[in-house]
Design a protein around this motif. Structure first.
Motif, PDB file in Angstrom:
ATOM      1  N   ALA A 165     131.791  37.288 -73.595  1.00 47.92           N
ATOM      2  CA  ALA A 165     131.897  35.956 -72.980  1.00 47.92           C
ATOM      3  C   ALA A 165     131.981  34.832 -74.011  1.00 47.92           C
ATOM      4  O   ALA A 165     132.556  33.789 -73.716  1.00 47.92           O
ATOM      5  N   SER A 199     136.147  35.513 -75.806  1.00 44.34           N
ATOM      6  CA  SER A 199     136.788  34.419 -75.062  1.00 44.34           C
ATOM      7  C   SER A 199     137.268  33.331 -76.030  1.00 44.34           C
ATOM      8  O   SER A 199     138.358  32.780 -75.850  1.00 44.34           O
ATOM      9  N   HIS A 213     139.145  33.117 -69.446  1.00 42.54           N
ATOM     10  CA  HIS A 213     138.360  33.228 -68.204  1.00 42.54           C
ATOM     11  C   HIS A 213     138.063  34.694 -67.881  1.00 42.54           C
ATOM     12  O   HIS A 213     136.968  35.024 -67.408  1.00 42.54           O
ATOM     13  N   PHE A 250     135.146  35.720 -69.802  1.00 45.26           N
ATOM     14  CA  PHE A 250     133.897  35.195 -69.211  1.00 45.26           C
ATOM     15  C   PHE A 250     133.421  36.140 -68.104  1.00 45.26           C
ATOM     16  O   PHE A 250     132.228  36.452 -67.998  1.00 45.26           O
ATOM     17  N   LEU A 251     134.395  36.558 -67.282  1.00 41.81           N
ATOM     18  CA  LEU A 251     134.038  37.410 -66.141  1.00 41.81           C
ATOM     19  C   LEU A 251     133.567  38.798 -66.598  1.00 41.81           C
ATOM     20  O   LEU A 251     132.684  39.391 -65.979  1.00 41.81           O
ATOM     21  N   GLU A 283     130.062  38.324 -67.600  1.00 41.76           N
ATOM     22  CA  GLU A 283     129.233  38.170 -66.400  1.00 41.76           C
ATOM     23  C   GLU A 283     128.999  39.536 -65.735  1.00 41.76           C
ATOM     24  O   GLU A 283     127.875  39.861 -65.339  1.00 41.76           O
ATOM     25  N   LEU A 291     126.638  31.313 -66.876  1.00 42.02           N
ATOM     26  CA  LEU A 291     127.155  30.582 -65.712  1.00 42.02           C
ATOM     27  C   LEU A 291     127.188  29.080 -65.993  1.00 42.02           C
ATOM     28  O   LEU A 291     128.113  28.392 -65.589  1.00 42.02           O
ATOM     29  N   LYS A 342     129.726  28.591 -69.564  1.00 48.65           N
ATOM     30  CA  LYS A 342     131.113  29.073 -69.571  1.00 48.65           C
ATOM     31  C   LYS A 342     131.814  28.922 -68.227  1.00 48.65           C
ATOM     32  O   LYS A 342     132.990  28.616 -68.187  1.00 48.65           O
ATOM     33  N   LEU A 343     131.114  29.217 -67.155  1.00 50.07           N
ATOM     34  CA  LEU A 343     131.775  29.180 -65.846  1.00 50.07           C
ATOM     35  C   LEU A 343     131.459  27.903 -65.060  1.00 50.07           C
ATOM     36  O   LEU A 343     131.994  27.709 -63.975  1.00 50.07           O
ATOM     37  N   ASP A 375     129.161  27.157 -63.247  1.00 51.44           N
ATOM     38  CA  ASP A 375     128.641  27.450 -61.910  1.00 51.44           C
ATOM     39  C   ASP A 375     127.158  27.052 -61.913  1.00 51.44           C
ATOM     40  O   ASP A 375     126.281  27.867 -62.210  1.00 51.44           O
TER      41      ASP A 375
END
Lengths: 294, 305
Positions: free
Chosen positions: B130, B134, B154, B157-158, B161, B185, B188-189, B191
């Protein structure tokens, strides 16, 4: 009047055990410790590139893995040659010509091997502790240097994290279980050597049992859990499950190094099972050896 | 006349059954089978206890054999699982120096399958994917299209995760992986609600650091619609004492007070030095709106020019 013969004499067993230990000393079996020490030093030097968690993880894995391999190899190789060597040197006949019951002879031999394994594992543990302590001190010094200007509580947190990653109480039961597993194998190898035709045969069978023993749990799960297999495979799986020891149960050290703690009850049960195996294999070995034509 | 040779020719009397070799061995096998039958329930129970204590349902995947090779699989089953995993980890480290991200992911999957209860392997594997892979995807000079570089970034990142989520499935009893997932989260994301949930889970562990509950509340304050809940949570931490009244906490509280129109008598006042540098009023530049400030995550200023 000659002294009355005692049926079971701890003194006789101790004499055989100490002689066996002395014999193994003379065979220079402890030279393997040099290899162990080199492994530790080599891996310590190699691990400088990693972060401190990785360093401690790898050092513990290499050390405890090597302890496991060396004690297993020692238990198999040293035990496999005991009886054939005594027969070849005619020592066996000299001992058994005296009023020494065969059970005492076997028990003395096994005790000698167990003493040798105990000394080995203690020495290896001492080397391991020294290597881990040295690495810990190095990392602590590096952390202190890298944390200049940091608030004191944060620095203490960092230092505590390093200390927690090195020595944990769970390492002690892990090392004891390595010893228990080696003792089990010494007893098993002694049993095989009572009917084996040569040392090579004993070693080959012991090594095969080592690998089968690690798969025994899989065979047992299939045997007890699967209803789809035919009768012949089921009989085969049942024989594997019943005849061979479950050695996966003694691999606690991997999980201990991974940071998982072990409950005392679980440790005690596993150690007791190992002790039971050792006793049963010794009794079966006596069963074969008692009626063996020498 | 007596002849010794002739005596040897006499048929020997049959040996008793118990002295015959096959009988002796059959008896030994019978003892071993009997011992096996006695220890079977003990071993089954002990095995269940071991799994409950260490594996939490995780087992060595038999398809792993194809990935780590027959010898590695045999070693893993032979009780040297940790050593095989370490060997693969060192290989992954070498591949990192060569920036071979695909091979690293392949090795990480093997290492974590071999040692599913080792937190460090999950955490570091996720971090490499990640954060490092990335970043490398964004700097990929062979890919001129920014959209594709962003897509690859991305995807990494996933991947990170996913590794942490699998790690948590195997290790639900440690705070570290929840914390790492919260970081991922958040950073990077973006969220924030997800990060709030993960930091909150980490905070419930008695051995977790004190900042977990603060991080959880900070993240909730970035989520539109949860301002009141975030305000209550931050105020609860604020009231604990001076040790919790850190600049970020005070700043988030100040913004939420504005947003929620908290009465002046209930508001807290924060000194200027606690305002993060990028939010301090600058001459000639109009300050951003409360909404802009509230929903823009605080970012650590880059050391690069």
């Amino acid at each position: 009047m000659p002294p009355k013969h005692i049926f079971f004499s701890p003194a006789r067993i101790w004499a055989i055990a100490t002689n066996t230990l002395l014999e193994l000393f003379r065979l220079k079996v402890f030279y393997f410790l040099l290899i162990f020490a080199l492994l530790l030093i080599g891996s310590s030097a190699f691990m400088i590139e990693f972060n401190f968690q990785e360093q401690f993880q790898l050092l513990k894995d290499v050390s405890l893995g090597s302890m496991s391999i060396f004690t297993w190899l020692l238990s198999v190789l040293a035990t496999a040659m005991l009886l054939p060597k005594d027969i070849e040197d005619r020592t066996l006949y000299t001992i058994l010509a005296k009023p020494v019951p065969r059970f005492e002879y076997l028990l003395g031999k096994l005790l000698g091997i167990l003493l040798m394994l105990l000394i080995s594992i203690l020495l290896m543990s001492a080397l391991f502790v020294i290597a881990l302590y040295g690495r810990q001190q190095y990392v602590l010094a590096e952390t202190m240097r890298g944390s200049a200007g940091m608030p004191p509580d944060q620095l203490q947190d960092n230092l505590r994290e390093v200390r927690n990653a090195t020595f944990t109480y769970s390492l002690i039961p892990g090392i004891i279980i390595i010893y228990v597993k080696a003792a089990l194998f010494a007893s098993l190898t002694l049993f095989i050597s009572t009917f084996a035709s040569s040392s090579i045969f004993t070693i080959m069978v012991s090594v095969a049992i080592y690998f089968i023993g690690h798969l025994q749990g899989v065979a047992r799960d299939y045997w007890l859990g699967s209803a789809t297999t035919g009768p012949l495979p089921r009989i085969f799986l049942a024989l594997v499950a019943l005849l061979f020891p479950d050695l996966q149960l003694f691999n606690l050290v991997d999980d201990i190094v991974a940071g998982n703690s072990i409950s005392f009850i679980l440790f005690a049960k596993t150690a007791a099972l190992g002790g039971l195996y050792t006793i049963i294999y010794l009794l079966v070995a006596y069963f074969v050896f008692a009626t063996k034509e020498l | 006349m007596y002849s010794p040779q002739k005596n040897f020719d006499l048929p020997l009397p049959p040996r008793p059954l118990r002295e015959r070799a096959w009988f002796r061995y059959a008896r030994v096998v019978a003892i071993l089978l009997l011992f096996g039958a006695i220890r079977l329930p003990i071993e089954v129970r002990l095995n269940q206890e071991h799994r409950a204590a260490f594996f939490h349902g995780a087992k060595l995947n038999l398809s792993l054999r194809e990935q780590i090779g027959q010898l590695g699989f045999l070693a893993a089953l032979g009780g040297f699982r940790a050593l095989v995993a370490d060997g693969l980890w060192i290989q992954a480290h070498i591949d990192w120096t060569r920036t071979e991200w695909g091979k690293m992911l392949f090795l990480f999957n093997n290492v974590t399958a071999l040692q599913p209860r080792n937190i460090m392997f999950w955490e570091m594997s996720s971090w490499h994917m990640a954060y490092n892979a990335s970043a490398a995807a964004m700097q990929d000079t062979t890919q001129p299209r920014l959209a594709l570089r962003l897509k690859h970034q991305h995807e990494y990142f996933l991947v990170g995760e996913g590794l942490l989520e699998r790690g948590i499935e195997n290790n639900p009893d440690h705070y570290n992986l929840y914390d790492a997932l919260g970081d991922l989260l958040r950073d990077k994301l973006q969220d924030h609600y997800g990060a709030y949930v993960q930091f909150g889970k980490a905070a419930k562990f008695p051995d977790s650091p004190a900042y977990e509950k603060r991080f959880s509340a900070y993240e909730l304050s970035y989520v539109p619609g949860y301002e009141r809940q975030a305000y209550d949570e931050l105020m609860r931490i604020y009231r604990i004492g001076d040790q919790e009244r850190l600049p970020t906490l005070c700043w988030r509280l100040k913004l939420l007070q504005e947003q929620l129109n908290i009465p002046a008598s209930q508001r807290i006042t924060i000194p200027d030095y606690m305002i993060p540098p990028q939010y301090r009023p600058k001459p000639g530049i109009s300050p951003p709106s409360v909404q802009d400030e509230l929903y823009t995550p605080y970012t650590v200023p880059s050391s690069k020019p």
